[in-house]
Design a protein around this motif. Structure first.
Motif, PDB file in Angstrom:
ATOM      1  N   ILE A  47     128.743  -8.901  29.719  1.00 47.27           N
ATOM      2  CA  ILE A  47     127.895  -8.520  30.424  1.00 47.27           C
ATOM      3  C   ILE A  47     126.387  -8.539  29.864  1.00 47.27           C
ATOM      4  O   ILE A  47     125.633  -9.077  30.258  1.00 47.27           O
ATOM      5  CB  ILE A  47     127.942  -6.763  30.663  1.00 47.27           C
ATOM      6  CG1 ILE A  47     129.090  -6.528  31.480  1.00 47.27           C
ATOM      7  CG2 ILE A  47     126.685  -6.502  31.492  1.00 47.27           C
ATOM      8  CD1 ILE A  47     129.526  -5.151  31.549  1.00 47.27           C
ATOM      9  N   ALA A  48     126.298  -8.541  28.559  1.00 44.41           N
ATOM     10  CA  ALA A  48     125.370  -8.809  27.623  1.00 44.41           C
ATOM     11  C   ALA A  48     125.104 -10.218  27.677  1.00 44.41           C
ATOM     12  O   ALA A  48     123.744 -10.531  27.703  1.00 44.41           O
ATOM     13  CB  ALA A  48     125.472  -8.204  26.194  1.00 44.41           C
ATOM     14  N   GLY A  49     126.038 -11.068  27.436  1.00 47.59           N
ATOM     15  CA  GLY A  49     125.669 -12.470  27.692  1.00 47.59           C
ATOM     16  C   GLY A  49     125.233 -12.770  28.949  1.00 47.59           C
ATOM     17  O   GLY A  49     124.455 -13.735  28.905  1.00 47.59           O
ATOM     18  N   MET A  50     125.846 -12.224  29.909  1.00 49.85           N
ATOM     19  CA  MET A  50     125.166 -12.798  31.415  1.00 49.85           C
ATOM     20  C   MET A  50     123.810 -12.291  31.546  1.00 49.85           C
ATOM     21  O   MET A  50     122.970 -12.983  32.145  1.00 49.85           O
ATOM     22  CB  MET A  50     126.047 -12.135  32.482  1.00 49.85           C
ATOM     23  CG  MET A  50     127.506 -12.813  32.574  1.00 49.85           C
ATOM     24  SD  MET A  50     128.626 -11.917  33.901  1.00 49.85           S
ATOM     25  CE  MET A  50     129.725 -13.087  33.753  1.00 49.85           C
ATOM     26  N   ILE A  51     123.391 -11.056  31.086  1.00 45.32           N
ATOM     27  CA  ILE A  51     122.310 -10.708  31.067  1.00 45.32           C
ATOM     28  C   ILE A  51     121.256 -11.481  30.514  1.00 45.32           C
ATOM     29  O   ILE A  51     119.975 -11.843  30.987  1.00 45.32           O
ATOM     30  CB  ILE A  51     121.966  -9.255  30.871  1.00 45.32           C
ATOM     31  CG1 ILE A  51     122.682  -8.274  31.631  1.00 45.32           C
ATOM     32  CG2 ILE A  51     120.461  -8.707  30.702  1.00 45.32           C
ATOM     33  CD1 ILE A  51     122.756  -6.813  31.352  1.00 45.32           C
ATOM     34  N   THR A  52     121.452 -11.851  29.298  1.00 43.57           N
ATOM     35  CA  THR A  52     120.724 -12.417  28.212  1.00 43.57           C
ATOM     36  C   THR A  52     120.618 -14.043  29.049  1.00 43.57           C
ATOM     37  O   THR A  52     119.651 -14.799  29.142  1.00 43.57           O
ATOM     38  CB  THR A  52     121.460 -12.832  26.895  1.00 43.57           C
ATOM     39  OG1 THR A  52     121.484 -11.465  26.558  1.00 43.57           O
ATOM     40  CG2 THR A  52     120.312 -13.629  26.012  1.00 43.57           C
ATOM     41  N   GLY A  53     121.903 -14.750  29.469  1.00 47.77           N
ATOM     42  CA  GLY A  53     121.708 -16.009  29.866  1.00 47.77           C
ATOM     43  C   GLY A  53     120.840 -15.934  31.278  1.00 47.77           C
ATOM     44  O   GLY A  53     120.199 -17.051  31.273  1.00 47.77           O
ATOM     45  N   SER A  54     120.810 -15.091  32.069  1.00 50.99           N
ATOM     46  CA  SER A  54     120.260 -15.001  33.328  1.00 50.99           C
ATOM     47  C   SER A  54     118.591 -14.940  33.228  1.00 50.99           C
ATOM     48  O   SER A  54     117.737 -15.594  33.537  1.00 50.99           O
ATOM     49  CB  SER A  54     120.752 -13.978  34.438  1.00 50.99           C
ATOM     50  OG  SER A  54     121.975 -14.567  34.828  1.00 50.99           O
ATOM     51  N   THR A  55     118.434 -13.912  32.330  1.00 55.47           N
ATOM     52  CA  THR A  55     117.060 -13.399  32.210  1.00 55.47           C
ATOM     53  C   THR A  55     116.170 -14.086  31.235  1.00 55.47           C
ATOM     54  O   THR A  55     114.870 -14.340  31.394  1.00 55.47           O
ATOM     55  CB  THR A  55     116.867 -11.834  32.129  1.00 55.47           C
ATOM     56  OG1 THR A  55     117.640 -11.206  30.848  1.00 55.47           O
ATOM     57  CG2 THR A  55     117.667 -11.106  33.312  1.00 55.47           C
ATOM     58  N   GLN A  56     116.957 -14.396  29.993  1.00 62.35           N
ATOM     59  CA  GLN A  56     116.318 -15.075  28.947  1.00 62.35           C
ATOM     60  C   GLN A  56     116.268 -16.569  28.908  1.00 62.35           C
ATOM     61  O   GLN A  56     115.427 -17.404  28.411  1.00 62.35           O
ATOM     62  CB  GLN A  56     116.523 -14.421  27.599  1.00 62.35           C
ATOM     63  CG  GLN A  56     116.405 -12.837  27.479  1.00 62.35           C
ATOM     64  CD  GLN A  56     114.983 -12.481  27.803  1.00 62.35           C
ATOM     65  OE1 GLN A  56     114.182 -12.930  27.043  1.00 62.35           O
ATOM     66  NE2 GLN A  56     114.833 -11.413  28.567  1.00 62.35           N
ATOM     67  N   ILE A  57     117.486 -17.030  29.219  1.00 62.27           N
ATOM     68  CA  ILE A  57     117.533 -18.569  29.172  1.00 62.27           C
ATOM     69  C   ILE A  57     117.057 -19.255  30.656  1.00 62.27           C
ATOM     70  O   ILE A  57     116.413 -19.841  30.783  1.00 62.27           O
ATOM     71  CB  ILE A  57     118.986 -19.006  28.930  1.00 62.27           C
ATOM     72  CG1 ILE A  57     119.354 -18.396  27.493  1.00 62.27           C
ATOM     73  CG2 ILE A  57     119.114 -20.457  28.788  1.00 62.27           C
ATOM     74  CD1 ILE A  57     120.471 -18.637  27.098  1.00 62.27           C
ATOM     75  N   GLY A  58     118.085 -18.638  31.579  1.00 58.76           N
ATOM     76  CA  GLY A  58     117.951 -19.441  32.998  1.00 58.76           C
ATOM     77  C   GLY A  58     116.582 -19.073  33.507  1.00 58.76           C
ATOM     78  O   GLY A  58     115.943 -19.995  34.033  1.00 58.76           O
ATOM     79  N   ALA A  59     115.793 -17.823  33.390  1.00 59.26           N
ATOM     80  CA  ALA A  59     114.617 -17.774  34.287  1.00 59.26           C
ATOM     81  C   ALA A  59     113.763 -18.261  33.341  1.00 59.26           C
ATOM     82  O   ALA A  59     112.591 -18.549  34.005  1.00 59.26           O
ATOM     83  CB  ALA A  59     114.407 -16.187  34.249  1.00 59.26           C
ATOM     84  N   ARG A  60     113.599 -18.497  32.101  1.00 58.39           N
ATOM     85  CA  ARG A  60     112.526 -19.081  31.173  1.00 58.39           C
ATOM     86  C   ARG A  60     112.666 -20.551  31.508  1.00 58.39           C
ATOM     87  O   ARG A  60     111.500 -21.087  31.467  1.00 58.39           O
ATOM     88  CB  ARG A  60     112.808 -18.692  29.855  1.00 58.39           C
ATOM     89  CG  ARG A  60     112.336 -17.547  29.426  1.00 58.39           C
ATOM     90  CD  ARG A  60     112.812 -16.920  27.930  1.00 58.39           C
ATOM     91  NE  ARG A  60     112.430 -15.808  27.733  1.00 58.39           N
ATOM     92  CZ  ARG A  60     111.235 -15.096  27.454  1.00 58.39           C
ATOM     93  NH1 ARG A  60     110.312 -15.740  27.268  1.00 58.39           N
ATOM     94  NH2 ARG A  60     111.107 -13.780  27.084  1.00 58.39           N
ATOM     95  N   LEU A  61     113.579 -21.039  31.669  1.00 57.70           N
ATOM     96  CA  LEU A  61     113.809 -22.470  31.677  1.00 57.70           C
ATOM     97  C   LEU A  61     113.958 -23.249  33.360  1.00 57.70           C
ATOM     98  O   LEU A  61     113.541 -24.186  33.361  1.00 57.70           O
ATOM     99  CB  LEU A  61     115.008 -23.156  31.087  1.00 57.70           C
ATOM    100  CG  LEU A  61     115.142 -22.966  29.265  1.00 57.70           C
ATOM    101  CD1 LEU A  61     116.405 -23.572  29.003  1.00 57.70           C
ATOM    102  CD2 LEU A  61     114.040 -23.620  28.828  1.00 57.70           C
ATOM    103  N   MET A  62     114.112 -22.253  34.008  1.00 55.27           N
ATOM    104  CA  MET A  62     114.427 -22.586  35.643  1.00 55.27           C
ATOM    105  C   MET A  62     112.976 -23.426  36.043  1.00 55.27           C
ATOM    106  O   MET A  62     113.152 -24.376  36.864  1.00 55.27           O
ATOM    107  CB  MET A  62     114.668 -21.412  36.503  1.00 55.27           C
ATOM    108  CG  MET A  62     114.803 -21.916  37.693  1.00 55.27           C
ATOM    109  SD  MET A  62     115.320 -20.348  38.893  1.00 55.27           S
ATOM    110  CE  MET A  62     114.876 -20.996  40.442  1.00 55.27           C
TER     111      MET A  62
END
Length: 510
Positions: A318-333
């Motif tokens: 869950i922590a990985g998914m939240i980080t991946g979505s909000t910190q990696i995906g959202a920043r790079l999208m």
């Protein structure tokens, strides 16, 4: 037709971020309900006197109604209004949850689960399509879908944690009652703050033949995979369900090509970017749902974890998914094309899954399972976020509901396939291991128990190898089919061998 406005609707409506909270809360409720009941099922079965043969229907009734009615629910949202459909879905889901929690027998429980699925099929596409029409600015859309993607990806694991806690410390009935406050808060908040942009309704007549054919076809498909898990792939009814599904869905496609106002316009399905999302996401969910099943059994049966401890063991994912979505995906999208997030994301998830092929009876949780879950979560979170946003890529606002429903349909069918297919592979490998070690298993005592545990783990690792291959395939599909540029980029974007698509952020007509 939609018109391009000088100021995007999302920029003119400050309440949209408040609305996102309630939309996300409703989505969390729907997603976690797919797994929260799993942990409570043994207790509910005993209390209600449900037979072993019928216990799977507590899960199946929800899956059939939800998967079968999603396209219909998406089109209802397009025609009736997404806010109305969203609130109606929440009210119905709360009522069905109350019935399930108060169930006094098998029939009442199964009816409540089917009702939950039906209202979930209204709620889920309405939630996603509301985001699609409310957040049209590229940067804001990235943040909104980052949050939504984290919930869509991690909700199943949250359900395992919550289900374990409620079952162990309260009562299985609370796995149903917990939905009621969720639904009341989300419905009240949506009523007060959701401002659906004007226009974008689909006023055409409802495609009744399409509704009937798609619902029956999807129900047959989901039930076929569900039955295959318990009765086998060669079972007569299993085969009949698959044949019926193929006939019905083929008839549905032919119908949709001929009617004036189709339930699922082929332009929604066949646009390469949306098609790539539906296909890659559906395959990824096959791997995810299989892993939820295997890790739950491994931790409880092989390692002896309690339901609550098992639930908390999924926290790294869950922590990985939240980080991946909000910190990696959202920043790079807004900086890179979606395929450069989805493709590597699925590959990173495949790497985490690859670690789990090394599972043994004595494997260390901190040394193997924890890092594998972190990689899996980071990869899935990074991929899910742009996938959810791209599901409504360039779509006419009048089709936003049904385009959103297709994402949920691919996930629902993927979940059914993953549970059945990977469980069958695992069972076959377990049986083969026991056959090869029959003499040791027959000896009895501690040695026989160890052989049984090793056979189970052998089955899990064999199936996980297939999950690795499925995730790699998802990555290849994302790299190959998805060719749109980064959100907000001007003009057409050329990509791998296909006709370039002009990037459009859908703006609702006023």
């Amino acid at each position: 037709m939609s018109k391009t406005a000088a100021t995007p609707p999302s920029a003119a409506d400050p309440s949209r971020w408040k609305a996102l909270v309630f939309i996300a809360l409703a989505q969390l409720m729907v997603v976690l309900d797919a797994t929260i009941v799993n942990i409570a099922l043994p207790s509910a079965q005993t209390d209600l006197g449900i037979s072993d043969g019928n216990r799977q229907w507590v899960i199946t009734a929800y899956a059939l109604a939800f998967g079968g009615l999603l396209l219909f629910g998406g089109r209802i949202a397009d025609k009736w209004g997404r806010k109305k459909t969203f609130i109606t879905g929440l009210a119905g889901f709360a009522l069905a949850s109350a019935l399930g929690g108060a169930a006094t027998g098998e029939a009442m429980m199964l009816g409540a689960r089917a009702l939950q699925g039906a209202f979930g099929a209204l709620l889920a596409p309405a939630a996603l399509s509301l985001l699609a029409v409310m957040f049209t600015d590229a940067k804001e859309r990235a943040k909104a879908f980052g949050i939504y993607g984290a919930i869509a990806g991690g909700g199943g694991a949250v359900g395992l944690i919550l289900g374990g806690f409620l079952t162990e410390y309260l009562n299985w009935r609370w796995t149903f009652f917990v939905n009621i406050p969720f639904a009341i808060i989300a419905a009240a908040g949506a009523w007060l703050v959701v401002r659906e942009p004007a226009g974008g309704r689909n006023r055409a007549r409802l495609d009744v033949p399409g509704v009937v054919l798609s619902t029956l076809g999807l129900v047959a498909l989901v039930y076929g995979f569900t039955r295959a898990e318990s009765a086998g792939w060669s079972d007569g009814l299993t085969v009949a369900m698959f044949v019926s599904s193929a006939v019905l869905l083929s008839a549905f496609v032919l119908t949709e090509r001929k009617v004036n106002s189709p339930l699922l316009p082929m332009r929604v399905l066949l646009e390469r970017n949306r098609g790539g999302v539906y296909l890659s996401l559906g395959l990824a969910v096959i791997a995810m749902f299989g892993l939820f099943l295997f890790l739950t059994y491994y931790l409880q049966v092989v390692k002896g974890f309690s339901p609550v401890k098992t639930g908390f063991a999924f926290l790294p994912m869950i922590a990985g998914m939240i980080t991946g979505s909000t910190q990696i995906g959202a920043r790079l999208m807004t900086r890179v094309p979606p395929r450069l997030l989805m493709g590597p994301g699925f590959l990173l998830a495949a790497t985490g899954m690859l670690l789990l092929t090394q599972l043994e009876v004595g494997s260390s949780y901190p040394a193997l399972i924890l890092p594998a879950q972190l990689l899996l979560g980071l990869g899935m979170g990074s991929a899910f976020m742009p996938a959810m946003s791209l599901a409504t890529h360039g779509v006419n606002p009048a089709d936003a509901g049904v385009a959103s429903a297709m994402v949920n349909t691919s996930q629902q069918v993927g979940g059914a396939i993953g549970t059945a297919l990977l469980n069958t592979i695992a069972a076959s490998a377990t049986t083969a291991y026991l056959t090869d070690h029959a003499a040791q298993a027959a000896a009895g005592g501690a040695a026989a128990k160890l052989i049984q545990a090793q056979a189970m783990v052998e089955g899990y690792s064999s199936a996980i190898w297939w999950a690795v291959g499925i995730l790699v395939t998802s990555s290849l599909i994302a790299f190959t089919l998805i060719n749109t540029g980064r959100p907000g980029s001007a003009g057409p974007v050329a990509s791998g061998g296909g006709v370039a698509d002009e990037v459009r952020i859908p703006v609702v007509a006023h």
